[in-house]
Design a protein around this motif. Structure first.
Motif, PDB file in Angstrom:
ATOM      1  N   ALA A 237      -0.822 -93.543  50.012  1.00 18.89           N
ATOM      2  CA  ALA A 237      -2.175 -94.553  50.249  1.00 18.89           C
ATOM      3  C   ALA A 237      -2.806 -95.134  52.039  1.00 18.89           C
TER       4      ALA A 237
ATOM      5  N   ASP B 128      -3.917 -98.713  44.782  1.00 20.96           N
ATOM      6  CA  ASP B 128      -2.357 -98.511  44.572  1.00 20.96           C
ATOM      7  C   ASP B 128      -1.420 -97.802  44.177  1.00 20.96           C
TER       8      ASP B 128
ATOM      9  N   ASP C 161       2.011 -96.717  42.069  1.00 16.83           N
ATOM     10  CA  ASP C 161       3.102 -96.944  41.420  1.00 16.83           C
ATOM     11  C   ASP C 161       4.554 -95.528  41.730  1.00 16.83           C
TER      12      ASP C 161
ATOM     13  N   ARG D 241       4.361-106.758  46.720  1.00 19.24           N
ATOM     14  CA  ARG D 241       3.788-105.607  46.222  1.00 19.24           C
ATOM     15  C   ARG D 241       2.820-104.393  46.638  1.00 19.24           C
TER      16      ARG D 241
END
Length: 108
Positions: free
Chosen positions: A38, A66, A68, A107
């Motif tokens: 990322a 994002d 996951d 998050r």
């Protein structure tokens, strides 16, 4: 839209006493690798950043990519998402459980 950037199946170098421990170690390793990818993609999207700026964005959960993390161990999911993180049978893994929970809460 989903794009898989990395997938691997590896043997752990640490000995674990349980499947839970192995799944937890795998999740932490995979999450760390995902955050590294990322960071790379962040620089592709918004241009070169200092390591300090990338760390700030990571800690704040503001990277534009994002990540996951997918696990197939229900006991790991239940243990990490419980209102109180459960202490694993292997006490040395408690910090790993808490780290995963912090990633979820922030998050990241």
């Amino acid at each position: 839209n989903i794009q898989v950037y990395d997938f691997e199946s590896v043997k752990h170098k640490q000995v674990t006493q349980s499947t839970y421990g192995a799944e937890l170690r795998g999740a932490v390793a995979g999450g760390g690798k995902g955050m590294l990818i990322a960071s790379f993609l962040t620089e592709v999207i918004i241009g070169p950043q200092s390591a300090e700026r990338l760390a700030e964005m990571h800690d704040a959960g503001t990277l534009p990519v994002d990540v996951d993390l997918v696990v197939d161990a229900k006991s790991l999911f239940d243990g990490v998402t419980a209102s109180e993180v459960k202490v694993p049978m292997e006490p040395n893994l408690h910090m790993h459980s808490r780290m995963l929970r912090e990633w979820l809460d922030r998050r990241i």
